[in-house]
Design a protein around this motif. Structure first.
Motif, PDB file in Angstrom:
ATOM      1  N   GLN A  71       0.840  -1.200   0.000  1.00  0.00           N
ATOM      2  CA  GLN A  71       0.000   0.000   0.000  1.00  0.00           C
ATOM      3  C   GLN A  71       0.875   1.250   0.000  1.00  0.00           C
ATOM      4  OE1 GLN A  71      -3.415  -0.193  -0.254  1.00  0.00           O
ATOM      5  NE2 GLN A  71      -3.010  -2.396  -0.456  1.00  0.00           N
ATOM      6  N   PRO A 107      -5.217   3.480   3.440  1.00  0.00           N
ATOM      7  CA  PRO A 107      -5.157   2.020   3.294  1.00  0.00           C
ATOM      8  C   PRO A 107      -3.920   1.400   3.954  1.00  0.00           C
ATOM      9  CG  PRO A 107      -5.769   3.055   1.226  1.00  0.00           C
ATOM     10  CD  PRO A 107      -5.360   4.158   2.145  1.00  0.00           C
ATOM     11  N   SER A 167      -5.839  -5.396   6.969  1.00  0.00           N
ATOM     12  CA  SER A 167      -6.522  -5.235   5.689  1.00  0.00           C
ATOM     13  C   SER A 167      -6.528  -3.760   5.314  1.00  0.00           C
ATOM     14  CB  SER A 167      -7.965  -5.749   5.769  1.00  0.00           C
ATOM     15  OG  SER A 167      -8.688  -5.408   4.590  1.00  0.00           O
ATOM     16  N   ARG A 171      -8.784  -2.361   3.722  1.00  0.00           N
ATOM     17  CA  ARG A 171     -10.188  -1.969   3.631  1.00  0.00           C
ATOM     18  C   ARG A 171     -10.828  -1.952   5.012  1.00  0.00           C
ATOM     19  NH1 ARG A 171      -8.489  -4.582  -0.604  1.00  0.00           N
ATOM     20  NH2 ARG A 171      -8.540  -6.579   0.468  1.00  0.00           N
TER      21      ARG A 171
END
Length: 497
Positions: A165, A170, A179, A181
């Motif tokens: 990322q 994020p 994660s 998300r």
């Protein structure tokens, strides 16, 4: 009069399957807010409430329990530098990069790579710091961190951490929830779910921020699909630590106790009718709030600390600061808080303005954090707490060895773009090799060439030090078992003592 045993029996009748800790936690959704962190059945009497801490996990989801394996530490203090500090100006010394300063970056170096802002072919940017070897370990540290030199032999470096990322939100979510998300529990929530709290009057997971809220928002300390009793409780380092903690004028402690007793009597009457465990949770919420009114102001008070301690940390009474939060973190783990998360905002060093310049804003962040971090490690050590506490430092990714050229134009101020290929984190505390360096980057600090580890590997290692196997530590959700590291992650054996 209704005693705890009768309540327990009635709870069993209302849900015959409440026979395991994990099923209880999964089925009773425990809708608690920020300070609703008490035991589920503390009340010994409807008419004369006694605030006792129930240590039975089948009744109290925050009761302390032992981990499956022998732990090395009991508590975690996680220092997240929001915005991602440049490893090339702090810990990853690259003299070869200095020779390339302001020369065009080889196109082969960036071909096929994705960056947040770099466009076209940027120039290389040499280290904006000088470095020296310090301590018995002889590890490198920059001149921007003079106090860090005192603790460098206590630290275990990870020099080749990798993330996929490259945007702040994020990347922060990935670092703290596993994660990029929304929707997953934070690592602090996992830890309190697995271990509970050793202090019945304080939350097991506390969050302190300085400078602003992280890009990932409050989901960074959210409970995700775990019961909400495990979410982080955000406290403030100035003013009232928790809003509405103080009673209004004219409301005495005795009157407040009577109010709580009356409300809980009404709630219990409702429970007798409907046998809804959420009503018992509500009873717990009021009781914990009552207890916190005494315990939180005491632990959050730094004014009573000795002057030499306040000087050591560089605290600023009456102001929100990272220094204050570091001292509060020590006080909290001393009182049995399981997981303390500090977020220090302002490390995004693009060079897109003076506040983001490596020559100004970055230097201020180094100055503001260097002393309190060193003080935290030394203070924990002198109190015998460092061996049972894990301190973690890092950002969400690193910075490029290239000069940022937003829109193809080199910034007039000195700054670096986001970089996930390899960056530096460090840990200190029990179960680690002190003064050890794991991982190595190439001669310009761009790629990992040895000892590459992922964010999941870091998470797996934190859980291991707390006594968990990250592959076995799971929670059933949406038809399958989830874990913090989900389907990846390996323990970093090389850094373990």
């Amino acid at each position: 009069m209704v005693d705890i045993n009768k309540l327990h029996n009635e709870l069993k009748k209302s849900n015959a399957r409440l026979n395991t800790r994990r099923h209880f936690i999964k089925e009773c959704t425990l809708g608690l807010g920020g300070i609703a962190l008490g035991s589920l059945l503390n009340s010994c009497s409807r008419n004369n409430i006694k605030f006792n801490y129930n240590t039975d996990r089948s009744l109290n989801p925050l009761a302390p329990i032992s981990p499956p394996y022998q732990p090395k530490v009991k508590s975690v203090i996680y220092l997240h530098m929001v915005g991602a500090p440049s490893q090339l100006e702090l810990f990853d010394y690259k003299p070869e990069l200095a020779k390339l300063h302001n020369k065009p970056c080889p196109e082969s170096l960036i071909e096929g790579k994705q960056f947040a802002f770099i466009e076209g072919v940027p120039n290389m940017l040499g280290p904006q710091a000088t470095f020296s070897r310090e301590g018995e370990s002889g590890n490198w540290v920059s001149n921007h961190l003079p106090h860090f030199k005192k603790i460098i032999d206590e630290v275990t470096f990870l020099k080749a951490v990798n993330t996929d990322q490259f945007n702040h939100g994020p990347a922060q979510l990935l670092m703290h929830t596993g994660s990029p998300r929304l929707g997953r529990p934070s690592i602090g929530s996992w830890v309190t779910y697995g271990l509970g709290s050793e202090n019945s009057d304080l939350p097991g997971f506390i969050v302190l921020t300085s400078g602003g809220t992280p890009d990932g928002g409050k989901s960074l300390w959210g409970n995700g699909f775990l019961p909400s009793i495990y979410q982080g409780v955000q406290c403030r380092s100035k003013g009232d630590p928790v809003l509405y903690l103080k009673d209004p004028k004219g409301v005495s402690r005795g009157l407040k106790r009577g109010i709580v007793e009356s409300i809980n009597k009404i709630n219990y009457d409702e429970y007798e009718k409907f046998h809804d465990p959420e009503i018992l949770t509500r009873i717990s919420q009021y009781e914990m709030a009552y207890r916190m009114q005494s315990s939180v102001p005491e632990v959050m008070n730094i004014n009573d600390e000795p002057e030499y301690i306040k000087e050591m940390y560089g605290v600023k009474p009456g102001k929100e600061s990272f220094a204050n939060n570091c001292l509060l973190a020590r006080k909290m783990v001393e009182k049995g808080v399981r997981f303390v998360q500090l977020y220090d905002w302002g490390w995004d060093s693009h060079g897109n303005g003076e506040a983001e310049s490596l020559k100004k804003g970055f230097l201020k962040k180094c100055k503001d954090s260097d002393r309190p971090i060193a003080a935290l490690i030394l203070d924990l050590k002198q109190r015998g707490l460092l061996d049972e506490t894990l301190v973690v430092w890092g950002g969400e990714f690193g910075r490029t060895p290239m000069w940022e050229n937003r829109a193809g134009i080199q910034n007039t101020l000195v700054g670096r773009d986001h970089q996930g290929e390899a960056f530096t984190m460090w840990m200190a505390g029990g179960g680690l090799k002190k003064g050890y360096v794991h991982g190595k980057t190439d001669e310009i600090g761009f790629r990992a060439i040895d000892g590459k580890v992922s964010v999941y590997d870091v998470q797996a290692t934190i859980l291991h030090l707390l006594g968990f196997d990250h592959e076995q530590f799971t929670y059933d959700f949406q038809g399958r078992p989830f874990r913090l590291t989900d389907v990846e992650g390996e323990l970093i054996h090389q850094i373990l003592a």
